[in-house]
Motif scaffolding. Sequence first.
Motif, PDB file in Angstrom:
ATOM      1  N   THR A   1      61.913  36.501  48.596  1.00 21.00           N
ATOM      2  CA  THR A   1      60.789  36.942  47.773  1.00 21.00           C
ATOM      3  C   THR A   1      59.647  35.950  47.869  1.00 21.00           C
ATOM      4  O   THR A   1      59.837  34.774  48.169  1.00 21.00           O
ATOM      5  N   CYS A   2      58.466  36.438  47.584  1.00 14.73           N
ATOM      6  CA  CYS A   2      57.264  35.613  47.619  1.00 14.73           C
ATOM      7  C   CYS A   2      57.323  34.580  46.495  1.00 14.73           C
ATOM      8  O   CYS A   2      57.650  34.916  45.356  1.00 14.73           O
ATOM      9  N   PRO A   3      56.989  33.319  46.772  1.00 13.92           N
ATOM     10  CA  PRO A   3      57.049  32.287  45.737  1.00 13.92           C
ATOM     11  C   PRO A   3      55.883  32.332  44.752  1.00 13.92           C
ATOM     12  O   PRO A   3      55.858  31.582  43.792  1.00 13.92           O
ATOM     13  N   PHE A   4      54.912  33.219  44.968  1.00 14.49           N
ATOM     14  CA  PHE A   4      53.742  33.314  44.105  1.00 14.49           C
ATOM     15  C   PHE A   4      53.808  34.582  43.257  1.00 14.49           C
ATOM     16  O   PHE A   4      54.334  35.597  43.696  1.00 14.49           O
ATOM     17  N   GLU A   5      53.234  34.511  42.080  1.00 11.35           N
ATOM     18  CA  GLU A   5      53.057  35.699  41.257  1.00 11.35           C
ATOM     19  C   GLU A   5      51.559  35.912  41.120  1.00 11.35           C
ATOM     20  O   GLU A   5      50.867  35.111  40.478  1.00 11.35           O
ATOM     21  N   PHE A   6      51.051  36.950  41.773  1.00 10.14           N
ATOM     22  CA  PHE A   6      49.618  37.190  41.856  1.00 10.14           C
ATOM     23  C   PHE A   6      49.120  38.115  40.763  1.00 10.14           C
ATOM     24  O   PHE A   6      49.829  39.010  40.321  1.00 10.14           O
ATOM     25  N   ASN A   7      47.866  37.918  40.351  1.00  9.08           N
ATOM     26  CA  ASN A   7      47.172  38.867  39.502  1.00  9.08           C
ATOM     27  C   ASN A   7      46.254  39.668  40.422  1.00  9.08           C
ATOM     28  O   ASN A   7      45.364  39.108  41.052  1.00  9.08           O
ATOM     29  N   PHE A   8      46.489  40.977  40.518  1.00  7.43           N
ATOM     30  CA  PHE A   8      45.671  41.850  41.356  1.00  7.43           C
ATOM     31  C   PHE A   8      44.725  42.712  40.524  1.00  7.43           C
ATOM     32  O   PHE A   8      44.086  43.610  41.055  1.00  7.43           O
TER      33      PHE A   8
ATOM     34  N   PRO B   1      41.395  42.729  38.630  1.00 10.92           N
ATOM     35  CA  PRO B   1      40.183  41.945  38.354  1.00 10.92           C
ATOM     36  C   PRO B   1      39.704  42.041  36.909  1.00 10.92           C
ATOM     37  O   PRO B   1      39.042  41.140  36.422  1.00 10.92           O
ATOM     38  N   ALA B   2      40.075  43.109  36.198  1.00  6.37           N
ATOM     39  CA  ALA B   2      39.672  43.257  34.795  1.00  6.37           C
ATOM     40  C   ALA B   2      40.372  42.244  33.903  1.00  6.37           C
ATOM     41  O   ALA B   2      39.873  41.906  32.827  1.00  6.37           O
ATOM     42  N   THR B   3      41.511  41.723  34.348  1.00  4.55           N
ATOM     43  CA  THR B   3      42.270  40.768  33.536  1.00  4.55           C
ATOM     44  C   THR B   3      42.262  39.355  34.111  1.00  4.55           C
ATOM     45  O   THR B   3      42.991  38.491  33.616  1.00  4.55           O
ATOM     46  N   PHE B   4      41.472  39.109  35.160  1.00  9.56           N
ATOM     47  CA  PHE B   4      41.410  37.761  35.739  1.00  9.56           C
ATOM     48  C   PHE B   4      41.087  36.741  34.655  1.00  9.56           C
ATOM     49  O   PHE B   4      40.217  36.967  33.819  1.00  9.56           O
ATOM     50  N   LYS B   5      41.779  35.594  34.703  1.00 11.64           N
ATOM     51  CA  LYS B   5      41.474  34.486  33.804  1.00 11.64           C
ATOM     52  C   LYS B   5      41.694  33.178  34.561  1.00 11.64           C
ATOM     53  O   LYS B   5      42.395  33.135  35.573  1.00 11.64           O
ATOM     54  N   VAL B   6      41.084  32.130  34.078  1.00 11.13           N
ATOM     55  CA  VAL B   6      41.241  30.803  34.686  1.00 11.13           C
ATOM     56  C   VAL B   6      42.726  30.464  34.739  1.00 11.13           C
ATOM     57  O   VAL B   6      43.459  30.669  33.771  1.00 11.13           O
ATOM     58  N   GLY B   7      43.165  29.970  35.888  1.00 13.20           N
ATOM     59  CA  GLY B   7      44.565  29.590  36.077  1.00 13.20           C
ATOM     60  C   GLY B   7      45.395  30.636  36.791  1.00 13.20           C
ATOM     61  O   GLY B   7      46.487  30.340  37.263  1.00 13.20           O
TER      62      GLY B   7
ATOM     63  N   THR C   1      46.775  32.976  39.721  1.00 14.20           N
ATOM     64  CA  THR C   1      46.911  32.878  41.169  1.00 14.20           C
ATOM     65  C   THR C   1      46.501  34.214  41.761  1.00 14.20           C
ATOM     66  O   THR C   1      46.951  35.264  41.301  1.00 14.20           O
ATOM     67  N   VAL C   2      45.630  34.164  42.762  1.00 20.31           N
ATOM     68  CA  VAL C   2      45.164  35.378  43.425  1.00 20.31           C
ATOM     69  C   VAL C   2      45.412  35.270  44.924  1.00 20.31           C
ATOM     70  O   VAL C   2      45.472  34.180  45.489  1.00 20.31           O
ATOM     71  N   SER C   3      45.559  36.411  45.534  1.00 21.38           N
ATOM     72  CA  SER C   3      45.582  36.510  46.987  1.00 21.38           C
ATOM     73  C   SER C   3      44.158  36.848  47.376  1.00 21.38           C
ATOM     74  O   SER C   3      43.577  37.802  46.855  1.00 21.38           O
ATOM     75  N   TYR C   4      43.576  36.049  48.272  1.00 21.06           N
ATOM     76  CA  TYR C   4      42.196  36.322  48.669  1.00 21.06           C
ATOM     77  C   TYR C   4      42.079  36.442  50.173  1.00 21.06           C
ATOM     78  O   TYR C   4      42.973  36.035  50.914  1.00 21.06           O
TER      79      TYR C   4
END
Length: 81
Positions: A10-17, A19-25, A27-30
């Motif tokens: 499994t991927c070691p990152f947990e991404f927020n995809f 944009p309406a809920t983006f917050k400082v801190g 992790t995003v895939s860009y």
Amino acid sequence: MQGMGEAGETCPFEFNFDPATFKVGDTVSYRVTGSLDGFPFAGTLLEVHEDHVIIAGDPNDPSVRYTGTRESRPVVDHAQI
């Protein structure tokens, strides 16, 4: 990032995809335009604005910051890299 490791890994990152809920801190895939198009990158959001985000480009160097679009996978212009 799915399917890039060995079977069952499994991927070691947990991404927020979302944009309406983006917050400082978060992790995003860009993505990066130009010659790096198609490669996935991971970064932490340092700032969230109405129309763009600031992404930490190097966890070991806080001066490396990229401006990206505010969408599910932000886009960073290759000229910043």
